[in-house]
Design an enzyme around this catalytic site. Structure first.
Site, PDB file in Angstrom:
ATOM      1  N   ARG A  92       0.812  -1.207   0.000  1.00 36.18           N
ATOM      2  CA  ARG A  92       0.000   0.000   0.000  1.00 36.18           C
ATOM      3  C   ARG A  92       0.853   1.268   0.000  1.00 36.18           C
ATOM      4  O   ARG A  92       0.484   2.279  -0.600  1.00 36.18           O
ATOM      5  CB  ARG A  92      -0.922   0.000   1.224  1.00 36.18           C
ATOM      6  CG  ARG A  92      -1.700   1.288   1.363  1.00 36.18           C
ATOM      7  CD  ARG A  92      -2.687   1.271   2.487  1.00 36.18           C
ATOM      8  NE  ARG A  92      -3.208   2.613   2.686  1.00 36.18           N
ATOM      9  CZ  ARG A  92      -4.072   3.199   1.891  1.00 36.18           C
ATOM     10  NH1 ARG A  92      -4.509   2.576   0.829  1.00 36.18           N
ATOM     11  NH2 ARG A  92      -4.496   4.431   2.133  1.00 36.18           N
ATOM     12  N   CYS A 116      -1.654  -5.144   3.098  1.00 33.32           N
ATOM     13  CA  CYS A 116      -2.388  -6.032   3.991  1.00 33.32           C
ATOM     14  C   CYS A 116      -3.888  -5.960   3.725  1.00 33.32           C
ATOM     15  O   CYS A 116      -4.434  -4.882   3.515  1.00 33.32           O
ATOM     16  CB  CYS A 116      -2.122  -5.646   5.451  1.00 33.32           C
ATOM     17  SG  CYS A 116      -0.448  -6.000   6.003  1.00 33.32           S
TER      18      CYS A 116
END
Length: 416
Positions: A92, A116
């Site tokens: 991310r 995640c």
């Protein structure tokens, strides 16, 4: 795919050194895009996420040289301001190239990020901020495309506290025309570390560490040398591991300066915690007392320590309530802890953990980075052998995990 084999029941004791903070290193590596001069960073952890970002920067034209924990980046020639899906899908933090690229190159094309799987973490606050600074932003075919001649200073208010959003907009504002004010800014220490590096590069920033950050744009930034701060989450994780096993450890190259909420809870659980210069000592009782947890933005209790405290509450005396207010879907580790014998009930964003006398080893599966850490802690306490699958999550955030745990006496090894 590698797995981690843990033979539980060993009381941790000894000394281990804490690495540099991944969550500080990632945005600071991206900050090198803002200058044509070399930027040298020290205390950079050797992790998969760091390697992924360095590869991404290299694809853009940044010259990267690495010598263990030291990294030098030369972004004098950025010839490809694109972050493709293939590079971005696992991490991310790759969205952090967006602000620097738009500010420096006037254009960026960045794939929507991965990382995640712990719920929605939208990038709309990043986009809204860049639009307020004059960028034309479109989202098509899974990519954010931003174009501007030069960003203009603006007053920005984020609808929610967002760490990466604050970092992205702060970096972009460094080269904007005029003053930018970020209200409802994230106060995390990693934001402050980024600001300190940017100031060393010639940026004009005030208010980092508060909820209002002011940035007066400059025409250019210089090169600099900066040391990455210690990893407060790695620190907290090892403290929890020692606490759960009734151990006594000393962690070096770290500090409790940014860990007040975590240390307070460990002391409430019955641990003695002593702060030294650049070190922390913890001595745990034979059995912990359960502690309630409520996650909130810094300086409150960090969401990245929630899973670890669920693990220690699983073997503590009494019952504890854990409320997760930052991310939805961040209790996936609870099911895996139950496989080890933990007594956990989930109701929405709240988990109730009833401590049990002992856990039993089993095969469990990691679902995200911090969930992996909770399974390691539980495995260290459990009777018999615990096998943790999908430990590539651990490799994203914990440097030399097996080596450090072994130094503390744990029986742990990587298996195929």
């Amino acid at each position: 795919m590698d797995k981690l084999l843990i033979e539980g029941g060993v009381r941790l004791a000894g000394e281990a050194a804490i690495s540099g903070a991944k969550n500080a290193a990632l945005p600071i590596l991206c900050a090198a895009l803002l200058t044509r001069e070399p930027v040298t960073l020290t205390n950079v952890p050797q992790l998969n996420d760091i390697d992924t970002l360095l590869n991404l920067l290299g694809q853009m034209g940044v010259k990267v040289s690495r010598d263990n924990a030291a990294v030098t980046l030369d972004a004098s020639a950025i010839d490809n301001p694109v972050a493709p899906y293939e590079m971005v899908k696992t991490m991310r933090a790759s969205i952090l190239v967006l602000g620097p690229l738009v500010a420096r190159c006037g254009e960026a094309r960045v794939s929507l990020p991965g990382g995640c799987a712990i719920g929605a973490r939208p990038v709309d606050q990043h986009i809204k901020g860049l639009q307020a600074m004059g960028a034309q932003v479109t989202v098509e075919h899974g990519y954010v495309h931003a174009v501007v001649s030069r960003l203009a200073g603006a007053r920005l208010f984020t609808d929610m506290v967002t760490v990466t959003g604050t970092e992205n907009l702060m970096m972009a504002a460094c080269l904007a025309d005029g003053e930018t004010v970020i209200e409802n800014a994230a106060r995390e220490p990693e934001v402050v570390d980024l600001a300190n590096c940017l100031v060393a590069m010639g940026a004009r920033i005030s208010g980092a560490g508060t909820d209002v950050i002011r940035i007066r744009g400059v025409d250019r930034l210089n090169g600099a040398t900066h040391r990455i701060m210690p990893d407060r989450i790695e620190t907290g994780t090892y403290l929890c591991a020692a606490a759960a096993t009734g151990g006594e450890i000393r962690l070096t190259r770290t500090s409790t300066a940014y860990l007040d909420a975590v240390v307070d809870k460990l002391m409430d659980a019955g641990c003695d915690v002593v702060t030294e210069r650049d070190a922390i000592r913890l001595k745990a009782p034979a059995r912990l007392t359960s502690v309630n947890i409520r996650t909130s933005p810094y300086p409150a209790f960090p969401t990245d320590m929630q899973a670890q405290f669920m693990a220690i509450n699983a073997v503590a005396s009494g019952a504890a309530m854990i409320r997760e207010t930052i991310f939805e879907n961040r209790f996936m580790h609870a099911v895996e802890l139950q496989r080890l014998g933990a007594d956990i009930r989930i109701d929405g964003n709240t988990a109730v953990v009833q401590g049990v006398e002992r856990l039993q080893g089993a095969t469990v599966m990691a679902t995200d980075l911090r969930a992996s850490a909770s399974l390691v802690i539980a495995g260290l306490v459990a009777e018999g052998e615990t096998v943790i699958e999908r430990i590539y999550h651990l490799d994203r955030g914990y440097e030399r995990l097996e080596e450090k745990l072994a130094a503390l006496g744990a029986h742990v090894r990587r298996i195929a």
